[in-house]
Design an enzyme around this catalytic site. Structure first.
Site, PDB file in Angstrom:
ATOM      1  N   LYS A  13       0.834  -1.216   0.000  1.00  0.00           N
ATOM      2  CA  LYS A  13       0.000   0.000   0.000  1.00  0.00           C
ATOM      3  C   LYS A  13       0.865   1.261   0.000  1.00  0.00           C
ATOM      4  O   LYS A  13       0.612   2.189  -0.745  1.00  0.00           O
ATOM      5  CB  LYS A  13      -0.864   0.105   1.272  1.00  0.00           C
ATOM      6  N   ARG A  88      -8.175   1.920  10.045  1.00  0.00           N
ATOM      7  CA  ARG A  88      -7.758   0.556  10.389  1.00  0.00           C
ATOM      8  C   ARG A  88      -8.929  -0.235  10.979  1.00  0.00           C
ATOM      9  O   ARG A  88      -8.824  -1.430  11.164  1.00  0.00           O
ATOM     10  CB  ARG A  88      -6.678   0.579  11.476  1.00  0.00           C
ATOM     11  N   ARG A 123      12.254  -5.868   4.609  1.00  0.00           N
ATOM     12  CA  ARG A 123      11.942  -4.476   4.264  1.00  0.00           C
ATOM     13  C   ARG A 123      12.958  -3.484   4.845  1.00  0.00           C
ATOM     14  O   ARG A 123      13.417  -3.619   5.969  1.00  0.00           O
ATOM     15  CB  ARG A 123      10.543  -4.153   4.773  1.00  0.00           C
ATOM     16  N   ARG A 157      12.428  -1.210  10.280  1.00  0.00           N
ATOM     17  CA  ARG A 157      11.462  -0.727  11.275  1.00  0.00           C
ATOM     18  C   ARG A 157      11.457  -1.607  12.521  1.00  0.00           C
ATOM     19  O   ARG A 157      11.589  -2.816  12.417  1.00  0.00           O
ATOM     20  CB  ARG A 157      10.057  -0.712  10.661  1.00  0.00           C
ATOM     21  N   ARG A 168       0.692  -7.817  14.202  1.00  0.00           N
ATOM     22  CA  ARG A 168       0.076  -6.862  13.269  1.00  0.00           C
ATOM     23  C   ARG A 168      -0.899  -7.559  12.319  1.00  0.00           C
ATOM     24  O   ARG A 168      -1.965  -7.028  12.008  1.00  0.00           O
ATOM     25  CB  ARG A 168       1.165  -6.115  12.481  1.00  0.00           C
TER      26      ARG A 168
HETATM   27  P1  AMP Z   1       2.016   1.128   9.183  1.00  0.00           P
HETATM   28  O1  AMP Z   1       3.209   1.950   8.809  1.00  0.00           O
HETATM   29  O2  AMP Z   1       0.769   1.550   8.460  1.00  0.00           O
HETATM   30  O3  AMP Z   1       2.279  -0.352   9.081  1.00  0.00           O
HETATM   31  O4  AMP Z   1       1.728   1.429  10.730  1.00  0.00           O
HETATM   32  C1  AMP Z   1       2.689   1.134  11.720  1.00  0.00           C
HETATM   33  C2  AMP Z   1       2.046   1.176  13.087  1.00  0.00           C
HETATM   34  O5  AMP Z   1       1.536   2.489  13.349  1.00  0.00           O
HETATM   35  C3  AMP Z   1       0.858   0.255  13.280  1.00  0.00           C
HETATM   36  O6  AMP Z   1       1.222  -1.073  13.609  1.00  0.00           O
HETATM   37  C4  AMP Z   1       0.131   0.952  14.432  1.00  0.00           C
HETATM   38  O7  AMP Z   1       0.810   0.736  15.659  1.00  0.00           O
HETATM   39  C5  AMP Z   1       0.325   2.417  14.069  1.00  0.00           C
HETATM   40  N1  AMP Z   1      -0.774   2.909  13.194  1.00  0.00           N
HETATM   41  C6  AMP Z   1      -0.678   3.340  11.906  1.00  0.00           C
HETATM   42  N2  AMP Z   1      -1.859   3.719  11.431  1.00  0.00           N
HETATM   43  C7  AMP Z   1      -2.753   3.519  12.442  1.00  0.00           C
HETATM   44  C8  AMP Z   1      -4.159   3.690  12.556  1.00  0.00           C
HETATM   45  N3  AMP Z   1      -4.911   4.136  11.544  1.00  0.00           N
HETATM   46  N4  AMP Z   1      -4.734   3.380  13.752  1.00  0.00           N
HETATM   47  C9  AMP Z   1      -4.013   2.922  14.791  1.00  0.00           C
HETATM   48  N5  AMP Z   1      -2.677   2.715  14.737  1.00  0.00           N
HETATM   49  C10 AMP Z   1      -2.057   3.007  13.576  1.00  0.00           C
END
Ligand code: AMP
Length: 214
Positions: A13, A88, A123, A157, A168
């Site tokens: 994404k 989410r 990654r 990360r 996750r």
């Molecule tokens: P991502 O980079 O989208 O994989 O997000 C990394 C982490 O950020 C996630 O595992 C959550 O801990 C937090 N996070 C990102 N977007 C959200 C969201 N919309 N709601 C809650 N936590 C989020």
């Protein structure tokens, strides 16, 4: 154009949102990137989010919703946006709708869990511009150096460990069905197979976005 990219961690994404937002001159809003910046800067939000993110859990809805709605009010979002990583869950989707943000389209990136784990395990992310690479599938031209901005700061990360990835994916699947149903019910959902070469996914996603834009 208001687009939402839905899908599990590692589905591509973020990569696709960055490419397509640039091509179509839309703002790319990635809540994960915004939260990682807050952690790096040591803001109050960042301090609250840090431990949860490391463990692979979601940051509380009210914090993320407030952050996202404030960002959506910025001038660069007027032409259109791609939301990546938000909503989410249904509570976040409802908050968006309540704030008057109704997407034109929701693209659902689907990829099997085993493929996702392999993708996430290798990654690499640029700490300066957030571009993503993969040790095996998409290595940078020069090891450790970002192709996009030249920064010498590619890192893994903290939540890309196998343990956090499993949490996750579990969190994602727990919310997935209801969220997908929420947008399917509104006839906004377009599903497609994201387990293909990145260029193929870009073409496919671009076609879907353009169909909606025209
Ligand atoms: P991502 O980079 O989208 O994989 O997000 C990394 C982490 O950020 C996630 O595992 C959550 O801990 C937090 N996070 C990102 N977007 C959200 C969201 N919309 N709601 C809650 N936590 C989020």
């Amino acid at each position: 154009m208001k687009a939402i990219f839905l899908g599990p961690p590692g589905a591509g994404k973020g990569t696709q949102a960055a490419i397509l937002a640039k091509k179509l001159r839309l703002a790319h809003l990635a809540t994960g990137d915004m939260l990682r910046s807050a952690v790096k800067e040591g803001t109050e939000l960042g301090r609250k989010a840090d431990g949860l993110m490391r463990a692979g859990k979601l940051v509380p809805d009210e914090l993320v919703i407030e952050m996202l709605l404030a960002r959506l009010a910025a001038k660069d979002c007027e032409r259109g946006v791609v939301l990546d990583g938000f909503p989410r869950n249904v509570a976040q989707a409802e908050a968006l709708e309540k704030a008057g943000f109704v997407p034109d389209v929701v693209l659902n990136f689907s990829v099997d869990d085993e493929v996702l784990i392999e993708r996430i395990a290798g990654r690499l992310v640029c700490s300066q511009c957030a571009a993503t690479f993969h040790r095996k599938f998409r290595p940078p031209n020069r090891p450790g150096v970002c192709d996009q901005c030249g920064g010498e700061t590619l890192y893994t990360r903290k939540d890309d460990t196998e343990e956090a990835v499993r949490v996750r994916l579990e969190v994602f699947h727990k919310e997935e069905d209801r969220l997908v149903e929420f947008y399917r019910h509104r006839k906004l959902l377009r599903e497609f197979d994201a387990d293909q070469a990145p260029e193929v996914v870009t073409q496919h996603a671009e076609r879907l976005l353009k169909e909606v834009m025209s």
